[in-house]
Write an enzyme that holds these catalytic residues in place. Structure first.
Site, PDB file in Angstrom:
ATOM      1  N   ALA A  15       0.817  -1.224   0.000  1.00  0.00           N
ATOM      2  CA  ALA A  15       0.000   0.000   0.000  1.00  0.00           C
ATOM      3  C   ALA A  15       0.848   1.270   0.000  1.00  0.00           C
ATOM      4  CB  ALA A  15      -0.945  -0.014   1.196  1.00  0.00           C
ATOM      5  N   GLY A  17       3.567   1.719  -1.750  1.00  0.00           N
ATOM      6  CA  GLY A  17       4.324   1.835  -3.005  1.00  0.00           C
ATOM      7  C   GLY A  17       3.603   2.683  -4.045  1.00  0.00           C
ATOM      8  N   MET A  19       2.095   1.829  -6.870  1.00  0.00           N
ATOM      9  CA  MET A  19       0.777   1.301  -7.249  1.00  0.00           C
ATOM     10  C   MET A  19      -0.206   1.339  -6.087  1.00  0.00           C
ATOM     11  SD  MET A  19       0.174   0.595 -10.310  1.00  0.00           S
ATOM     12  CE  MET A  19      -1.315  -0.334 -10.000  1.00  0.00           C
ATOM     13  N   THR A 106       4.797  -8.421 -10.285  1.00  0.00           N
ATOM     14  CA  THR A 106       5.429  -9.119 -11.405  1.00  0.00           C
ATOM     15  C   THR A 106       6.834  -9.583 -11.010  1.00  0.00           C
ATOM     16  OG1 THR A 106       6.332  -7.077 -12.312  1.00  0.00           O
ATOM     17  CG2 THR A 106       4.138  -7.741 -13.089  1.00  0.00           C
ATOM     18  N   PRO A 129      -0.451  -9.444 -14.546  1.00  0.00           N
ATOM     19  CA  PRO A 129       0.765  -8.635 -14.656  1.00  0.00           C
ATOM     20  C   PRO A 129       0.518  -7.253 -15.262  1.00  0.00           C
ATOM     21  CG  PRO A 129       0.787 -10.417 -16.274  1.00  0.00           C
ATOM     22  CD  PRO A 129      -0.402 -10.649 -15.389  1.00  0.00           C
ATOM     23  N   HIS A 161      10.372   1.030 -19.008  1.00  0.00           N
ATOM     24  CA  HIS A 161       9.763   1.399 -17.724  1.00  0.00           C
ATOM     25  C   HIS A 161      10.692   2.314 -16.938  1.00  0.00           C
ATOM     26  CE1 HIS A 161       7.097  -2.102 -18.469  1.00  0.00           C
ATOM     27  NE2 HIS A 161       6.246  -1.456 -17.675  1.00  0.00           N
ATOM     28  N   LYS A 165      11.656   0.196 -11.602  1.00  0.00           N
ATOM     29  CA  LYS A 165      11.116  -1.147 -11.867  1.00  0.00           C
ATOM     30  C   LYS A 165      12.231  -2.170 -11.736  1.00  0.00           C
ATOM     31  CE  LYS A 165       8.265  -3.877 -15.022  1.00  0.00           C
ATOM     32  NZ  LYS A 165       7.341  -4.375 -13.992  1.00  0.00           N
ATOM     33  N   GLY A 171       6.643  -8.232 -16.670  1.00  0.00           N
ATOM     34  CA  GLY A 171       5.684  -9.332 -16.600  1.00  0.00           C
ATOM     35  C   GLY A 171       4.767  -9.326 -17.818  1.00  0.00           C
ATOM     36  N   THR A 172       4.465  -8.141 -18.315  1.00  0.00           N
ATOM     37  CA  THR A 172       3.592  -8.035 -19.495  1.00  0.00           C
ATOM     38  C   THR A 172       4.285  -8.613 -20.722  1.00  0.00           C
ATOM     39  OG1 THR A 172       2.676  -6.046 -18.533  1.00  0.00           O
ATOM     40  CG2 THR A 172       2.261  -6.394 -20.880  1.00  0.00           C
TER      41      THR A 172
HETATM   42  N1  LIG Z   1      -0.370  -5.473 -12.627  1.00  0.00           N
HETATM   43  C1  LIG Z   1      -0.115  -4.266 -13.100  1.00  0.00           C
HETATM   44  O1  LIG Z   1      -0.836  -3.722 -13.936  1.00  0.00           O
HETATM   45  C2  LIG Z   1       1.102  -3.540 -12.569  1.00  0.00           C
HETATM   46  C3  LIG Z   1       1.295  -2.189 -12.865  1.00  0.00           C
HETATM   47  C4  LIG Z   1       2.400  -1.547 -12.303  1.00  0.00           C
HETATM   48  C5  LIG Z   1       3.263  -2.258 -11.486  1.00  0.00           C
HETATM   49  N2  LIG Z   1       3.055  -3.591 -11.257  1.00  0.00           N
HETATM   50  C6  LIG Z   1       3.902  -4.372 -10.368  1.00  0.00           C
HETATM   51  O2  LIG Z   1       3.471  -4.138  -9.039  1.00  0.00           O
HETATM   52  C7  LIG Z   1       4.595  -4.269  -8.153  1.00  0.00           C
HETATM   53  C8  LIG Z   1       4.733  -2.999  -7.318  1.00  0.00           C
HETATM   54  O3  LIG Z   1       5.071  -1.925  -8.181  1.00  0.00           O
HETATM   55  P1  LIG Z   1       5.345  -0.464  -7.624  1.00  0.00           P
HETATM   56  O4  LIG Z   1       5.800   0.349  -8.765  1.00  0.00           O
HETATM   57  O5  LIG Z   1       4.167  -0.014  -6.816  1.00  0.00           O
HETATM   58  O6  LIG Z   1       6.577  -0.774  -6.645  1.00  0.00           O
HETATM   59  P2  LIG Z   1       7.081   0.027  -5.368  1.00  0.00           P
HETATM   60  O7  LIG Z   1       6.719   1.465  -5.466  1.00  0.00           O
HETATM   61  O8  LIG Z   1       8.500  -0.367  -5.172  1.00  0.00           O
HETATM   62  O9  LIG Z   1       6.184  -0.586  -4.157  1.00  0.00           O
HETATM   63  C9  LIG Z   1       6.448  -1.846  -3.601  1.00  0.00           C
HETATM   64  C10 LIG Z   1       5.589  -2.028  -2.356  1.00  0.00           C
HETATM   65  O10 LIG Z   1       5.889  -3.298  -1.768  1.00  0.00           O
HETATM   66  C11 LIG Z   1       6.177  -3.114  -0.386  1.00  0.00           C
HETATM   67  N3  LIG Z   1       7.162  -4.093   0.099  1.00  0.00           N
HETATM   68  C12 LIG Z   1       8.497  -4.123  -0.151  1.00  0.00           C
HETATM   69  N4  LIG Z   1       9.075  -5.180   0.475  1.00  0.00           N
HETATM   70  C13 LIG Z   1       8.080  -5.816   1.128  1.00  0.00           C
HETATM   71  C14 LIG Z   1       8.017  -6.967   1.957  1.00  0.00           C
HETATM   72  N5  LIG Z   1       9.114  -7.698   2.212  1.00  0.00           N
HETATM   73  N6  LIG Z   1       6.807  -7.303   2.477  1.00  0.00           N
HETATM   74  C15 LIG Z   1       5.694  -6.596   2.193  1.00  0.00           C
HETATM   75  N7  LIG Z   1       5.684  -5.486   1.426  1.00  0.00           N
HETATM   76  C16 LIG Z   1       6.851  -5.115   0.883  1.00  0.00           C
HETATM   77  C17 LIG Z   1       6.748  -1.709  -0.319  1.00  0.00           C
HETATM   78  O11 LIG Z   1       6.613  -1.227   0.992  1.00  0.00           O
HETATM   79  P3  LIG Z   1       7.804  -0.489   1.765  1.00  0.00           P
HETATM   80  O12 LIG Z   1       8.972  -0.351   0.837  1.00  0.00           O
HETATM   81  O13 LIG Z   1       7.203   0.815   2.197  1.00  0.00           O
HETATM   82  O14 LIG Z   1       8.089  -1.406   2.852  1.00  0.00           O
HETATM   83  C18 LIG Z   1       5.823  -0.979  -1.286  1.00  0.00           C
HETATM   84  O15 LIG Z   1       4.593  -0.675  -0.660  1.00  0.00           O
HETATM   85  C19 LIG Z   1       5.821  -4.553  -9.051  1.00  0.00           C
HETATM   86  O16 LIG Z   1       6.012  -5.953  -9.110  1.00  0.00           O
HETATM   87  C20 LIG Z   1       5.375  -4.019 -10.397  1.00  0.00           C
HETATM   88  O17 LIG Z   1       6.021  -4.629 -11.489  1.00  0.00           O
HETATM   89  C21 LIG Z   1       1.987  -4.228 -11.769  1.00  0.00           C
END
Ligand SMILES: NC(=O)c1ccc[n+]([C@@H]2O[C@H](COP(=O)([O-])OP(=O)(O)OC[C@H]3O[C@@H](n4cnc5c(N)ncnc54)[C@H](OP(=O)(O)O)[C@@H]3O)[C@@H](O)[C@H]2O)c1
Length: 256
Positions: A15, A17, A19, A106, A129, A161, A165, A171-172
């Site tokens: 939450a 991050g 996304m 992903t 993804p 990206h 990332k 993943g896409t």
């Molecule tokens: N499906 C889709 O359409 C889509 C679109 C965009 C991105 N994604 C994917 O979604 C994922 C997140 O992307 P993002 O850009 O939001 O990344 P991000 O900004 O790095 O956020 C990652 C989140 O995961 C949390 N986290 C990190 N380590 C953790 C752990 N050990 N336990 C629990 N939570 C943990 C982080 O919290 P803290 O660092 O605050 O601890 C943060 O809230 C990636 O895999 C990305 O490729 C998917």
């Protein structure tokens, strides 16, 4: 007068991050979902902060926490936008608690296949993804192009990206590659992947079919992360009440 149906309780893994925050900002547009848990890592500076305030909205009373609630009775749905190292244990928690899951993280790798299959015997798991509608259309067009062109064309998949990332190819791209292989009818088609990471690019994908004397190019670009967040919330609504099983964004798009 019929009483409004009770809202479904929602948990968000990741939450704090990019996304997760984007989903939090859109949640007010989805009154049938009520936030119950906002999760992050134990070492996150966000632990203890109000998730609404963190997202730039008013306080919502749900603090960021690394702890999956002991009582999940009021949670019916979870979104996971975290990191691969956490996503599998999140999946197991959801399966053990009977909470439907949209798995948006992903870069999970081949090791994730078995835990996903295991969880999907107990809960509906949407492996997504890419939750943008346009990317779903790209997937469907790429499948059709692959089936029509056959194995005489080499395939190039390119993604761009932002610098944050962690996984490459995206993943896409991997999902596109697998779908193209299946559509051509086997591993006979050559698929190559390239990725660029830098700046603040939200997400670009390009599929090229390179033949003798001609090529076909399909592309898709996201300029606003809210597109993923909205797609995820819409897909999550679709997932509520589905029987246990493994689902993909294509199931939702094809149903429409
Ligand atoms: N499906 C889709 O359409 C889509 C679109 C965009 C991105 N994604 C994917 O979604 C994922 C997140 O992307 P993002 O850009 O939001 O990344 P991000 O900004 O790095 O956020 C990652 C989140 O995961 C949390 N986290 C990190 N380590 C953790 C752990 N050990 N336990 C629990 N939570 C943990 C982080 O919290 P803290 O660092 O605050 O601890 C943060 O809230 C990636 O895999 C990305 O490729 C998917």
């Amino acid at each position: 007068v019929t009483a409004p149906a009770a809202a479904t309780g929602l948990a968000i893994f990741g939450a704090s991050g990019r996304m997760g925050l984007s989903v939090l900002r859109l949640l007010p547009e989805f009154p049938s979902l009520r936030l119950k848990a906002a999760l992050c890592s134990a070492t996150s500076p966000a632990v203890g902060r109000d998730s609404g305030e963190l997202a730039g909205l008013g306080a919502n009373g749900v603090s960021l926490s690394a702890e999956w609630p002991a009582d999940t009775g009021d949670i019916g749905l979870a979104l996971d936008f975290s990191v691969p190292a956490a996503a599998i244990s999140n999946l197991r928690r959801c399966a053990a608690s009977g909470v439907a899951l949209l798995l948006g993280t992903t870069g999970l790798g081949a090791d994730a296949a078995e835990p996903i299959e295991e969880a999907s015997r107990r809960i509906p798991v949407l492996v997504a993804p890419n939750t943008s509608r346009g990317a779903g259309v790209l997937m469907s067009l790429a499948r059709r192009a692959a089936a029509a062109l056959g194995d005489g064309y080499d395939v190039s998949l390119h993604d761009v990206h932002h610098r944050g990332k962690r996984d490459a190819p995206s993943g896409t791209s991997l999902a596109l590659g697998e779908a193209i292989q299946r559509s051509v009818g086997g591993p006979s088609v050559r698929v190559g992947y390239t990725s660029v990471r830098g700046g603040d690019v939200v997400g670009q994908h390009e599929v090229r079919f390179l033949g003798a004397g001609e090529s076909v190019r399909l592309s898709h670009e996201v300029t606003d992360r809210a597109v993923f967040a909205r797609g995820a919330l819409e897909a999550a609504l679709w997932l509520i009440g589905k029987p246990p099983g493994r689902y993909a964004m294509a199931d939702l798009i094809e149903e429409k």
